[in-house]
Design a protein around this motif. Structure first.
Motif, PDB file in Angstrom:
ATOM      1  N   MET A   1       0.865  -0.977  -0.043  1.00 18.22           N
ATOM      2  CA  MET A   1      -0.092  -0.378   0.127  1.00 18.22           C
ATOM      3  C   MET A   1       0.737   1.216   0.226  1.00 18.22           C
ATOM      4  O   MET A   1       0.001   2.583  -0.889  1.00 18.22           O
ATOM      5  CB  MET A   1      -1.482  -0.198   1.144  1.00 18.22           C
ATOM      6  N   ALA A   2       1.745   1.022   0.889  1.00 17.26           N
ATOM      7  CA  ALA A   2       2.797   2.499   0.721  1.00 17.26           C
ATOM      8  C   ALA A   2       3.832   2.745  -0.509  1.00 17.26           C
ATOM      9  O   ALA A   2       3.438   3.280  -1.063  1.00 17.26           O
ATOM     10  CB  ALA A   2       3.393   2.326   1.688  1.00 17.26           C
ATOM     11  N   GLY A   3       3.906   1.875  -1.314  1.00 13.82           N
ATOM     12  CA  GLY A   3       4.789   1.795  -1.968  1.00 13.82           C
ATOM     13  C   GLY A   3       3.746   2.033  -3.415  1.00 13.82           C
ATOM     14  O   GLY A   3       4.110   2.865  -4.461  1.00 13.82           O
ATOM     15  N   ALA A   4       2.323   1.822  -3.460  1.00 13.42           N
ATOM     16  CA  ALA A   4       1.421   2.387  -4.691  1.00 13.42           C
ATOM     17  C   ALA A   4       1.678   3.674  -4.457  1.00 13.42           C
ATOM     18  O   ALA A   4       0.868   4.082  -5.364  1.00 13.42           O
ATOM     19  CB  ALA A   4       0.115   1.549  -4.371  1.00 13.42           C
ATOM     20  N   ARG A   5       1.360   5.127  -3.203  1.00 11.57           N
ATOM     21  CA  ARG A   5       1.782   5.859  -3.897  1.00 11.57           C
ATOM     22  C   ARG A   5       3.011   6.196  -3.831  1.00 11.57           C
ATOM     23  O   ARG A   5       2.370   7.701  -4.650  1.00 11.57           O
ATOM     24  CB  ARG A   5       1.968   6.293  -1.735  1.00 11.57           C
ATOM     25  N   PHE A   6       3.275   5.378  -4.519  1.00 16.17           N
ATOM     26  CA  PHE A   6       5.255   5.746  -5.429  1.00 16.17           C
ATOM     27  C   PHE A   6       4.821   5.538  -6.851  1.00 16.17           C
ATOM     28  O   PHE A   6       5.551   6.383  -8.132  1.00 16.17           O
ATOM     29  CB  PHE A   6       6.351   5.714  -5.016  1.00 16.17           C
ATOM     30  N   ARG A   7       4.631   4.416  -7.412  1.00 18.15           N
ATOM     31  CA  ARG A   7       4.296   3.953  -8.407  1.00 18.15           C
ATOM     32  C   ARG A   7       2.750   4.639  -8.836  1.00 18.15           C
ATOM     33  O   ARG A   7       3.077   4.623  -9.991  1.00 18.15           O
ATOM     34  CB  ARG A   7       4.046   1.496  -8.234  1.00 18.15           C
ATOM     35  N   ASP A   8       1.283   5.162  -8.395  1.00 18.64           N
ATOM     36  CA  ASP A   8       1.028   5.643  -9.122  1.00 18.64           C
ATOM     37  C   ASP A   8       1.267   6.974  -9.831  1.00 18.64           C
ATOM     38  O   ASP A   8       0.814   7.178 -10.907  1.00 18.64           O
ATOM     39  CB  ASP A   8      -0.285   5.559  -7.756  1.00 18.64           C
ATOM     40  N   PRO A   9       1.675   7.591  -9.237  1.00 19.04           N
ATOM     41  CA  PRO A   9       2.075   8.980  -9.511  1.00 19.04           C
ATOM     42  C   PRO A   9       3.014   8.723 -10.599  1.00 19.04           C
ATOM     43  O   PRO A   9       3.117   8.919 -11.963  1.00 19.04           O
ATOM     44  CB  PRO A   9       2.928   9.686  -8.626  1.00 19.04           C
ATOM     45  N   ALA A  10       4.311   7.555 -10.728  1.00 17.40           N
ATOM     46  CA  ALA A  10       5.016   6.905 -12.027  1.00 17.40           C
ATOM     47  C   ALA A  10       3.934   6.838 -13.151  1.00 17.40           C
ATOM     48  O   ALA A  10       3.965   7.364 -14.360  1.00 17.40           O
ATOM     49  CB  ALA A  10       6.006   6.653 -11.465  1.00 17.40           C
ATOM     50  N   VAL A  11       2.877   6.279 -13.243  1.00 16.73           N
ATOM     51  CA  VAL A  11       2.236   5.936 -13.819  1.00 16.73           C
ATOM     52  C   VAL A  11       1.432   7.169 -14.802  1.00 16.73           C
ATOM     53  O   VAL A  11       1.735   7.179 -15.475  1.00 16.73           O
ATOM     54  CB  VAL A  11       0.832   4.514 -13.700  1.00 16.73           C
ATOM     55  N   ALA A  12       0.832   7.747 -13.260  1.00 18.90           N
ATOM     56  CA  ALA A  12       0.587   9.055 -13.888  1.00 18.90           C
ATOM     57  C   ALA A  12       1.354  10.581 -14.804  1.00 18.90           C
ATOM     58  O   ALA A  12       1.062  10.464 -15.955  1.00 18.90           O
ATOM     59  CB  ALA A  12      -0.477  10.250 -12.870  1.00 18.90           C
ATOM     60  N   LEU A  13       2.348  10.036 -14.447  1.00 18.24           N
ATOM     61  CA  LEU A  13       3.751  10.392 -14.997  1.00 18.24           C
ATOM     62  C   LEU A  13       4.152  10.483 -16.764  1.00 18.24           C
ATOM     63  O   LEU A  13       3.962  11.221 -17.379  1.00 18.24           O
ATOM     64  CB  LEU A  13       4.891  10.949 -13.730  1.00 18.24           C
TER      65      LEU A  13
END
Length: 238
Positions: free
Chosen positions: A173-185
């Motif tokens: 869950m913590a990692g998703a907070r950084f992976r999800d923005p990478a997808v949006a970027l």
């Protein structure tokens, strides 16, 4: 609470998982015996507390590189204000799909993903507009590499999460907070498959960090990071 978590992070980095005990945290933080146990009675609770604080520290450290304020007000949710700003700002600003023709605009009418005619943006939007995506990612990797303590502690927790399902859930869950923005970027940068490319970009960054901090590699310069990411992203986004 922060003193306990900070001590635990340092102990993980310096002594590994075996060196992390309630007594060791008390001694390292200069707290009365039993203080850590009162706050986190079990080892699992201590690990969860440490991971939560580590996530907050990483978000706060990355926010300036993203051009985000560390104490920005965001929608209610888990994590510190800096962490919420990092995630909600990126997903709200960039999570509007791939750029096609004139880019979408933010609330002030500034171009976000290469749009023509909007005022020059700020933070991530500006970097995308000026084609410096590799430079942005290099800055983020540099921030992580600069704090060896924090990154080593995260590796220790990642390995422990493979043996503790309850910690695995929190870690993911913590990692998703950084992976999800990478997808949006990458979506905003025009990726044809931002989910797959986002995972690949994160994996590339993780590999660079592990090689430099825990592997046999050497510490790269910011120029090395920028050159490598430029080559990586040019193939991905061409």
């Amino acid at each position: 609470m922060d003193a306990v978590a900070e001590a635990a992070i340092t102990l993980l980095a310096e002594r590994g998982m075996r060196g992390l005990t309630h007594r060791a945290v008390d001694e390292f933080a200069g707290l009365p015996p039993g203080s850590t146990s009162n706050l986190a009675r079990t080892r699992a609770a201590l690990l969860e507390l440490t991971l939560q604080r580590l996530t907050e520290l990483e978000a706060a450290a990355l926010a300036p590189a993203m051009g985000l304020p560390g104490e920005r007000t965001a929608a209610p949710g888990a994590g510190s204000p800096a962490e919420r700003a990092l995630t909600s700002s990126l997903t709200a600003t960039l999570g509007k799909g791939p750029a096609a023709g004139p880019g979408p605009t933010d609330d002030e009418g500034a171009g976000v993903a290469g749009g023509e005619g909007g005022a020059r943006g700020s933070g991530v939007a500006e970097l995308l507009e000026w084609g410096d995506l590799a430079g942005l990612m290099a800055e983020l990797l540099w921030v992580q590499l600069a704090d060896r303590r924090r990154t080593l502690a995260r590796y220790e927790l990642a390995l422990e999460a493979t043996r503790r399902p309850e910690l695995r859930e929190i870690y993911d869950m913590a990692g998703a907070r950084f992976r999800d923005p990478a997808v949006a970027l990458l979506a905003a940068a025009g990726s044809r498959d931002p989910v797959r490319h986002g995972r690949q970009l994160v994996a590339y960054g993780e590999g660079v960090m592990f090689d430099a901090i825990a592997g046999a590699g050497v510490m790269p310069s910011i120029e090395d990071l920028r050159a490598g990411l430029s080559e990586f992203l040019s193939g991905m986004l061409s």
